[in-house]
Design an enzyme around this catalytic site. Sequence first.
Site, PDB file in Angstrom:
ATOM      1  N   TRP A 205      17.901 -40.071 -14.402  1.00 55.70           N
ATOM      2  CA  TRP A 205      16.883 -39.093 -14.062  1.00 55.70           C
ATOM      3  C   TRP A 205      15.557 -39.685 -14.500  1.00 55.70           C
ATOM      4  O   TRP A 205      15.409 -40.027 -15.681  1.00 55.70           O
ATOM      5  CB  TRP A 205      17.157 -37.770 -14.770  1.00 55.70           C
TER       6      TRP A 205
ATOM      7  N   GLU B 177       0.827  -1.213   0.000  1.00 56.26           N
ATOM      8  CA  GLU B 177       0.000   0.000   0.000  1.00 56.26           C
ATOM      9  C   GLU B 177       0.857   1.256   0.000  1.00 56.26           C
ATOM     10  O   GLU B 177       0.578   2.217  -0.736  1.00 56.26           O
ATOM     11  CB  GLU B 177      -0.935   0.002   1.218  1.00 56.26           C
TER      12      GLU B 177
ATOM     13  N   ARG C 273      11.430 -24.829  -5.081  1.00 59.83           N
ATOM     14  CA  ARG C 273      12.427 -24.475  -4.062  1.00 59.83           C
ATOM     15  C   ARG C 273      12.507 -22.964  -3.887  1.00 59.83           C
ATOM     16  O   ARG C 273      12.595 -22.460  -2.762  1.00 59.83           O
ATOM     17  CB  ARG C 273      13.800 -25.019  -4.446  1.00 59.83           C
TER      18      ARG C 273
END
Length: 339
Positions: A174, A56, A188
């Site tokens: 992977w 604000e 993260r």
Amino acid sequence: MTSEQHRAVAMMDMALEAARSCRLITSPNPWVGCVVDAGDEQFTGATAPPGGNHAEVNALAAAGTRAQGATLYTTLEPCAHQGRTGPCVDAVIAAGIVRVVVALEDPDPAVSGRGLAGMRAAGMDVAVGVRAPETAELLAPYLKHRRTGRPWVVLKLAATLDGRIAAPDATSRWITGPEARADVHRLRAESDAVLVGAATVRADNPRLTVRDWQPPAGMTPRTDQPLRVVLGTAPPDARVQPAQPMHGPLEGVLDDLGRQGVVQLLVEGGATTAAAFHQSGLVDHYAVYVAPALMGGNDGRPMFAGPGAATVSEVWRGEIKGVSRLGPDLRVDLRAACY
């Protein structure tokens, strides 16, 4: 919907966009956006890092004298107490704002209703609830932290289509592709702390840092790394160091992290840690990355260790909040069912 209502929604959408821009830098304060609508011109503000101005005050500074007689839209109730900065309500009143539209009341005990009451006592027209569901979704981690003292817990899981997180020989890199892995780094970046079990540290030696994701244009990047937390004790030469070791019941761990100002906790542990959080009912949001791959048998490691539901009536059921494509993989977002 009237033209006035359409305008209110449009202005609050601008405020929400401003709030998203500061998502990575404000914690443990809320990420808030504000718009001063002077009719023919609008001025936006977003919350600065802790110790800096709230949304604000930044919007009012951008508006200057144009704030006189204007309407102010903000995603969260302005504060009415002295903290590291002065009360936003005082700044709103001093600027000559005549109408204030707020998406959500702030559940923080230091604020809760006091800001709204202060502005009404000053003779302002105050409305609450415009874009409330969208704002509550954006601020879900903050709202939970202020209501319970505990962080919002995101459990990240990555698995093959048949639900396996590693091969029988424990290899797992992977399972998902680079796009999915970059998205984990985004999680993260949004989190104040990342948690794994000591067994994961010994097996995988992860760094748990934000490396492979850059925020989009217009979003302010964080300049630090999330706190790294290990359930148990990590070896002194582990790549996760420096890390905070934690012990004891998970509820106590969450209480402790909440007191440290952790608003969002990302759990990236293996099957044992995942099962512990899931079975304790401590997960607020499941981020499940699914690869188009099949282990093809029952000897691969499942997402959760140990026994599950004994019968179908005991199966945990959630609500799918979203499905997104990340390269060849999918991300499925789950939360506890609302019914």
